[in-house]
Each structure stands twice: as structure tokens, then as C-alpha cells.
Write a protein that holds these residues in place. Structure first.
Motif, PDB file in Angstrom:
ATOM      1  N   LYS A  78       0.854  -1.205   0.000  1.00 50.75           N
ATOM      2  CA  LYS A  78       0.000   0.000   0.000  1.00 50.75           C
ATOM      3  C   LYS A  78       0.875   1.235   0.000  1.00 50.75           C
ATOM      4  O   LYS A  78       1.854   1.303   0.735  1.00 50.75           O
ATOM      5  CB  LYS A  78      -0.878  -0.010   1.258  1.00 50.75           C
ATOM      6  N   THR A  79       0.526   2.202  -0.827  1.00 52.86           N
ATOM      7  CA  THR A  79       1.183   3.501  -0.803  1.00 52.86           C
ATOM      8  C   THR A  79       0.135   4.591  -0.617  1.00 52.86           C
ATOM      9  O   THR A  79      -1.041   4.409  -0.962  1.00 52.86           O
ATOM     10  CB  THR A  79       1.968   3.819  -2.095  1.00 52.86           C
ATOM     11  N   THR A  80       0.596   5.694  -0.080  1.00 58.53           N
ATOM     12  CA  THR A  80      -0.201   6.918  -0.051  1.00 58.53           C
ATOM     13  C   THR A  80       0.670   8.003  -0.654  1.00 58.53           C
ATOM     14  O   THR A  80       1.816   8.200  -0.225  1.00 58.53           O
ATOM     15  CB  THR A  80      -0.626   7.308   1.373  1.00 58.53           C
ATOM     16  N   VAL A  81       0.125   8.670  -1.659  1.00 52.92           N
ATOM     17  CA  VAL A  81       0.830   9.753  -2.347  1.00 52.92           C
ATOM     18  C   VAL A  81       0.121  11.051  -2.001  1.00 52.92           C
ATOM     19  O   VAL A  81      -1.086  11.183  -2.221  1.00 52.92           O
ATOM     20  CB  VAL A  81       0.829   9.539  -3.877  1.00 52.92           C
ATOM     21  N   PHE A  82       0.885  11.981  -1.462  1.00 54.24           N
ATOM     22  CA  PHE A  82       0.366  13.308  -1.130  1.00 54.24           C
ATOM     23  C   PHE A  82       0.899  14.276  -2.180  1.00 54.24           C
ATOM     24  O   PHE A  82       2.109  14.382  -2.369  1.00 54.24           O
ATOM     25  CB  PHE A  82       0.836  13.735   0.267  1.00 54.24           C
ATOM     26  N   LEU A  83      -0.010  14.955  -2.864  1.00 57.64           N
ATOM     27  CA  LEU A  83       0.364  15.904  -3.921  1.00 57.64           C
ATOM     28  C   LEU A  83      -0.030  17.319  -3.523  1.00 57.64           C
ATOM     29  O   LEU A  83      -1.135  17.540  -3.011  1.00 57.64           O
ATOM     30  CB  LEU A  83      -0.350  15.547  -5.229  1.00 57.64           C
ATOM     31  N   LYS A  84       0.852  18.244  -3.808  1.00 54.32           N
ATOM     32  CA  LYS A  84       0.531  19.656  -3.577  1.00 54.32           C
ATOM     33  C   LYS A  84      -0.542  20.117  -4.556  1.00 54.32           C
ATOM     34  O   LYS A  84      -1.369  20.960  -4.233  1.00 54.32           O
ATOM     35  CB  LYS A  84       1.801  20.507  -3.718  1.00 54.32           C
ATOM     36  N   ASN A  85      -0.529  19.519  -5.772  1.00 63.18           N
ATOM     37  CA  ASN A  85      -1.474  19.913  -6.809  1.00 63.18           C
ATOM     38  C   ASN A  85      -1.920  18.668  -7.581  1.00 63.18           C
ATOM     39  O   ASN A  85      -1.096  18.014  -8.222  1.00 63.18           O
ATOM     40  CB  ASN A  85      -0.804  20.918  -7.762  1.00 63.18           C
ATOM     41  N   MET A  86      -3.186  18.347  -7.522  1.00 64.05           N
ATOM     42  CA  MET A  86      -3.689  17.157  -8.204  1.00 64.05           C
ATOM     43  C   MET A  86      -3.491  17.240  -9.719  1.00 64.05           C
ATOM     44  O   MET A  86      -3.474  16.206 -10.395  1.00 64.05           O
ATOM     45  CB  MET A  86      -5.169  16.926  -7.860  1.00 64.05           C
ATOM     46  N   ASN A  87      -3.280  18.423 -10.257  1.00 63.31           N
ATOM     47  CA  ASN A  87      -2.972  18.557 -11.683  1.00 63.31           C
ATOM     48  C   ASN A  87      -1.641  17.890 -12.035  1.00 63.31           C
ATOM     49  O   ASN A  87      -1.366  17.645 -13.208  1.00 63.31           O
ATOM     50  CB  ASN A  87      -2.952  20.027 -12.111  1.00 63.31           C
ATOM     51  N   ASP A  88      -0.805  17.590 -11.031  1.00 66.28           N
ATOM     52  CA  ASP A  88       0.471  16.902 -11.253  1.00 66.28           C
ATOM     53  C   ASP A  88       0.316  15.386 -11.266  1.00 66.28           C
ATOM     54  O   ASP A  88       1.297  14.665 -11.441  1.00 66.28           O
ATOM     55  CB  ASP A  88       1.484  17.283 -10.158  1.00 66.28           C
ATOM     56  N   PHE A  89      -0.905  14.895 -11.086  1.00 67.27           N
ATOM     57  CA  PHE A  89      -1.124  13.455 -10.949  1.00 67.27           C
ATOM     58  C   PHE A  89      -0.556  12.662 -12.123  1.00 67.27           C
ATOM     59  O   PHE A  89       0.156  11.672 -11.925  1.00 67.27           O
ATOM     60  CB  PHE A  89      -2.614  13.135 -10.783  1.00 67.27           C
ATOM     61  N   ASN A  90      -0.854  13.041 -13.359  1.00 67.74           N
ATOM     62  CA  ASN A  90      -0.402  12.257 -14.519  1.00 67.74           C
ATOM     63  C   ASN A  90       1.115  12.188 -14.601  1.00 67.74           C
ATOM     64  O   ASN A  90       1.674  11.121 -14.898  1.00 67.74           O
ATOM     65  CB  ASN A  90      -1.001  12.796 -15.822  1.00 67.74           C
ATOM     66  N   ASP A  91       1.799  13.302 -14.363  1.00 66.23           N
ATOM     67  CA  ASP A  91       3.262  13.299 -14.406  1.00 66.23           C
ATOM     68  C   ASP A  91       3.840  12.472 -13.257  1.00 66.23           C
ATOM     69  O   ASP A  91       4.799  11.717 -13.440  1.00 66.23           O
ATOM     70  CB  ASP A  91       3.820  14.722 -14.366  1.00 66.23           C
ATOM     71  N   MET A  92       3.263  12.602 -12.063  1.00 66.33           N
ATOM     72  CA  MET A  92       3.691  11.774 -10.932  1.00 66.33           C
ATOM     73  C   MET A  92       3.467  10.311 -11.269  1.00 66.33           C
ATOM     74  O   MET A  92       4.341   9.463 -11.075  1.00 66.33           O
ATOM     75  CB  MET A  92       2.899  12.148  -9.659  1.00 66.33           C
ATOM     76  N   ASN A  93       2.308   9.996 -11.801  1.00 64.38           N
ATOM     77  CA  ASN A  93       1.939   8.617 -12.096  1.00 64.38           C
ATOM     78  C   ASN A  93       2.865   7.977 -13.129  1.00 64.38           C
ATOM     79  O   ASN A  93       3.149   6.785 -13.046  1.00 64.38           O
ATOM     80  CB  ASN A  93       0.483   8.554 -12.565  1.00 64.38           C
ATOM     81  N   SER A  94       3.354   8.750 -14.092  1.00 66.58           N
ATOM     82  CA  SER A  94       4.256   8.182 -15.104  1.00 66.58           C
ATOM     83  C   SER A  94       5.563   7.718 -14.468  1.00 66.58           C
ATOM     84  O   SER A  94       6.074   6.642 -14.797  1.00 66.58           O
ATOM     85  CB  SER A  94       4.517   9.177 -16.237  1.00 66.58           C
ATOM     86  N   ILE A  95       6.107   8.488 -13.536  1.00 68.39           N
ATOM     87  CA  ILE A  95       7.339   8.092 -12.849  1.00 68.39           C
ATOM     88  C   ILE A  95       7.053   6.965 -11.866  1.00 68.39           C
ATOM     89  O   ILE A  95       7.814   5.986 -11.780  1.00 68.39           O
ATOM     90  CB  ILE A  95       7.979   9.300 -12.127  1.00 68.39           C
ATOM     91  N   TYR A  96       5.962   7.072 -11.136  1.00 65.04           N
ATOM     92  CA  TYR A  96       5.547   6.024 -10.193  1.00 65.04           C
ATOM     93  C   TYR A  96       5.425   4.687 -10.928  1.00 65.04           C
ATOM     94  O   TYR A  96       5.958   3.670 -10.477  1.00 65.04           O
ATOM     95  CB  TYR A  96       4.216   6.448  -9.567  1.00 65.04           C
ATOM     96  N   SER A  97       4.749   4.678 -12.070  1.00 65.87           N
ATOM     97  CA  SER A  97       4.564   3.448 -12.853  1.00 65.87           C
ATOM     98  C   SER A  97       5.903   2.891 -13.319  1.00 65.87           C
ATOM     99  O   SER A  97       6.127   1.675 -13.271  1.00 65.87           O
ATOM    100  CB  SER A  97       3.685   3.715 -14.072  1.00 65.87           C
ATOM    101  N   GLU A  98       6.784   3.764 -13.767  1.00 66.63           N
ATOM    102  CA  GLU A  98       8.110   3.340 -14.233  1.00 66.63           C
ATOM    103  C   GLU A  98       8.889   2.669 -13.098  1.00 66.63           C
ATOM    104  O   GLU A  98       9.479   1.603 -13.282  1.00 66.63           O
ATOM    105  CB  GLU A  98       8.879   4.565 -14.739  1.00 66.63           C
TER     106      GLU A  98
END
Length: 132
Positions: A78-98
Motif C-alpha cells: 500500500k502507498t499513499t501519495v500526497f500531492l501539492k497539486n492534483m494537476n500533477d497526478f499524470n506526471d507523478m503517475n508516469s514516474i511512479y509506474s516506471e
């Protein structure tokens, strides 16, 4: 504190900047503190303003803590990701997935008002500890 709890500390991840442990191992699981994009050597933010660079560093730090606890990204449940801006989700997700690859732990991702040192992302997790 119970002797069944093991405190994890590694120089390969940023030192705790408060009264907490980088992680605690209990009952075969490791619970990490949130990891932010600090360079462990300098304690300075990596990738100022760059969500991809910050996500990469946060996960690198998380991996170092997991390694010190005899776990790995592939044993995360289980992970919890805290983002300052949800608009960054896709870019965060691309690195997370990698970086997580085929490991697909359960995950929550939430936008928060503010993170330590105004970083863009913080990630915590729970993982299974290896018996080896």
C-alpha cells in the motif's frame, strides 16, 4: 516501547527532521514515514518545481528505507501519495509506474494544502519484510 518494534534508520535516505523514525518494522511489515524529494547527502530539495524529478527522488528515498528494512518496492502492499497539486497526478503517475513496474500496490493519492519545505510530493508505504 515494545521490543517487537524495530526502528529503521539509513544514511541512504534523508534523516528524520522531527521526532519520528524513517520506518518501523512490526509483525512482518514495514511502515515508512513519508518520503519527500530531499537529497540524503545535502538535505536539499531535488528538482525544485519539477514533479517528475521530485517523484523520482521521493521513490528513491522510499526504496532506500525499504532496503534498510529488508523489503523492496516489489514487496509494497500500500502507498499513499500526497500531492501539492492534483494537476500533477499524470506526471507523478508516469514516474511512479516506471519505478514500481509490475508491482501494483494498492494506492491512495490525495491533494494536500501544504507539504514540508513546500515540496510537490510525499510518498509513504507499507511493505512486507523478507525473512532472508
Amino acid at each position: 516501547m515494545s521490543s517487537a518494534l524495530k526502528h529503521i534508520q539509513t544514511e541512504n535516505a534523508p534523516k528524520a527532521i522531527g521526532p519520528y523514525s524513517q520506518a518501523i518494522v512490526a509483525n512482518g511489515l514495514v511502515y515508512t514515514a513519508g518520503q519527500i524529494p530531499f537529497d540524503p547527502a545535502t538535505m536539499q530539495i531535488v528538482g525544485e518545481g519539477d514533479i517528475k524529478a521530485q517523484t523520482r527522488q521521493a521513490i528513491k528515498n522510499l526504496s532506500a528505507v525499504l532496503t534498510a528494512a529488508n523489503a523492496s518496492l516489489s514487496s509494497v502492499v500500500k502507498t499513499t501519495v500526497f500531492l501539492k497539486n492534483m494537476n500533477d497526478f499524470n506526471d507523478m503517475n508516469s514516474i511512479y509506474s516506471e519505478l514500481f513496474g509490475d508491482a501494483r500496490p494498492a494506492r491512495s493519492a490525495v491533494e494536500v494544502a501544504r507539504l514540508p519545505r513546500d515540496v510537490l510530493v510525499e510518498i509513504e508505504c507499507v511493505a512486507v519484510v523478507s525473512n532472508h
